[in-house]
Structure formats: structure tokens, C-alpha cells
Design a protein around this motif. Structure first.
Motif: not given
Lengths: 150, 86
Positions: B31-32, B34-35, B38, B62
């Protein structure tokens, strides 16, 4: 079991011959073919690409799962990559089984599941431009579920 | 730690590369990452929601933690097999 990713033309007749055995009462074949249009827009060719190592591993997993799930005797699952022209086969699924019902069911499940989970993509070249084909949504359990995706 | 990120399909065009090495803080999650990624793809919000992630060729969620040397693949919805169409 025969699972492969290839850059060459898929030899359907040879693969069907190789899988055939005395115990089979049915062989169900699915041959996915490049169509000449999408929603009326004329297609010139498709370029298929894959995350190849993972795609092969996923395909092997699907074939194994189908053998157990549908109790069929043997499966061939072959996907072609690279540039494919109208009328050529992109994917071949052959299921050999004692009875036809299981062969049909396994064949259908294999193509439907492959199209959702195996990391292969295609770019479609039209007479007037090129686009990456819309994929099928990933099954819910695969897409990372997270607050960051809101 | 360092991870190798692979881009496929439309993401390859969007990020204008097939792969890159990224340095991340230890204990970073999928998730980190992907952030972090993004930003450049923020115009593609719909696409971003639909992608899957594989670490070392396995689909992950994530919350999964990354490790030094991981191969992280960003996968847009797949379109193998035959074409759909109407």
C-alpha cells in the motif's frame, strides 16, 4: 498435462493428438481466435504480452485446479504471445475426459478464469489507432483492498 | 531497502518504463508503494483502483510487507485469451 506459453503458431491438431487416450470418451477444445473487429471497428492485428513467468505459473495452477475440480483426465492449455493477425489462435484449451459434461465444464471454467487472473495483456491495432484492450476486472480477492484506493 | 517494480500493459505506457529500482523505507507495505506511485498516475484514478499487485509472482493485498530484493509487479486488468466485444 501440457501447459505452455509460446511465440509460435499453436498446432491444435498435434496437441489434440498427443492428449488423446483410450480412457477418453470426450475431448472438448476451446480455440480463441483473433476477430476482425471490436464493436465494429476494424482490427488489423493484436499484440499480446505477458508477465511470462507468473502467467505460466498461474496457468499451471489453473490446469491443476481444473483436473481436481472437474475430475477430468488430462488438460492442455497453451497461450500464444506476440503479434497475432485476424483468424489466428491466441489460446487453446483441450480437456480430455471419460464423459462430456466434465470436459465442457472444465473447458468453460478454464477460459473464464484465465481471462480474469492470468497476467496477459493485448494491445489492439485498428486501422485508425491502437488501444490496450479493456481487461476483465480482477476477482475481488485479488485486487488490493485498501483505504488508499478510495 | 530496494525493490524492483515492473509495469505492464497500459501502466508501461503511463509510466513510460517497463521496470525501475526504487528505494523504500524498511517495513514499507504494498500500500505504501502504491501511494508513492499514485502521484504520476493520479489522472488515471479509475485504472488505479482496478490494478492488482504481485510480489515475487504471487498476488498480494496492500497490507503485505515488502522486503529487500522483492520483485513487485503492477498489473492492470488482464486481457488474455480472446477478445470480448459486442
Amino acid at each position: 498435462m501440457h501447459v505452455a506459453i509460446t511465440g509460435a503458431v499453436i498446432d491444435t491438431a498435434r496437441i489434440m493428438d498427443e492428449i488423446r487416450a483410450g480412457a477418453d470418451g470426450a475431448i472438448c477444445t476451446f480455440d480463441g481466435i483473433v476477430r476482425n473487429n471490436t464493436r465494429g471497428r476494424q482490427t488489423l492485428f493484436l499484440d499480446y504480452e505477458a508477465y511470462e513467468a507468473m502467467a505460466l505459473q498461474q496457468m499451471q495452477g489453473l490446469a491443476n485446479e481444473a483436473l481436481t475440480k472437474f475430475s477430468v483426465r488430462d488438460i492442455a492449455l497453451v497461450h500464444r504471445l506476440g503479434r497475432l493477425h485476424v483468424g489466428e489462435s491466441s489460446v487453446l484449451i483441450v480437456v480430455a475426459s471419460a464423459h462430456r459434461g466434465a470436459a465442457f465444464d472444465a473447458c468453460r471454467w478454464l477460459i473464464d478464469t484465465l481471462k480474469k487472473t492470468v497476467p496477459i495483456w493485448k494491445k489492439e491495432q485498428f486501422v485508425d489507432g491502437a488501444v490496450w484492450a479493456d481487461g476483465e476486472p480482477f476477482p475481488e480477492e485479488i485486487v488490493p483492498s485498501s483505504e488508499l484506493q478510495k | 531497502m530496494r525493490v524492483q517494480v515492473l509495469y505492464f500493459g497500459v501502466l508501461k505506457d503511463l509510466f513510460k518504463r517497463e521496470r525501475e529500482d526504487l528505494h523504500l523505507a524498511d517495513e514499507s507495505s504494498v500500500g505504501d508503494l502504491m501511494t508513492l506511485l499514485k502521484g504520476p498516475a493520479s489522472a488515471q484514478a479509475g485504472l488505479w483502483k482496478s490494478i492488482a499487485v504481485a510480489v515475487n509472482q504471487e498476488y498480494v493485498q496492500s497490507a503485505a510487507l515488502l522486503h529487500d530484493g522483492d520483485e513487485v509487479a503492477l498489473l492492470p486488468p488482464v486481457s488474455g485469451g480472446l477478445k470480448e466485444g459486442h
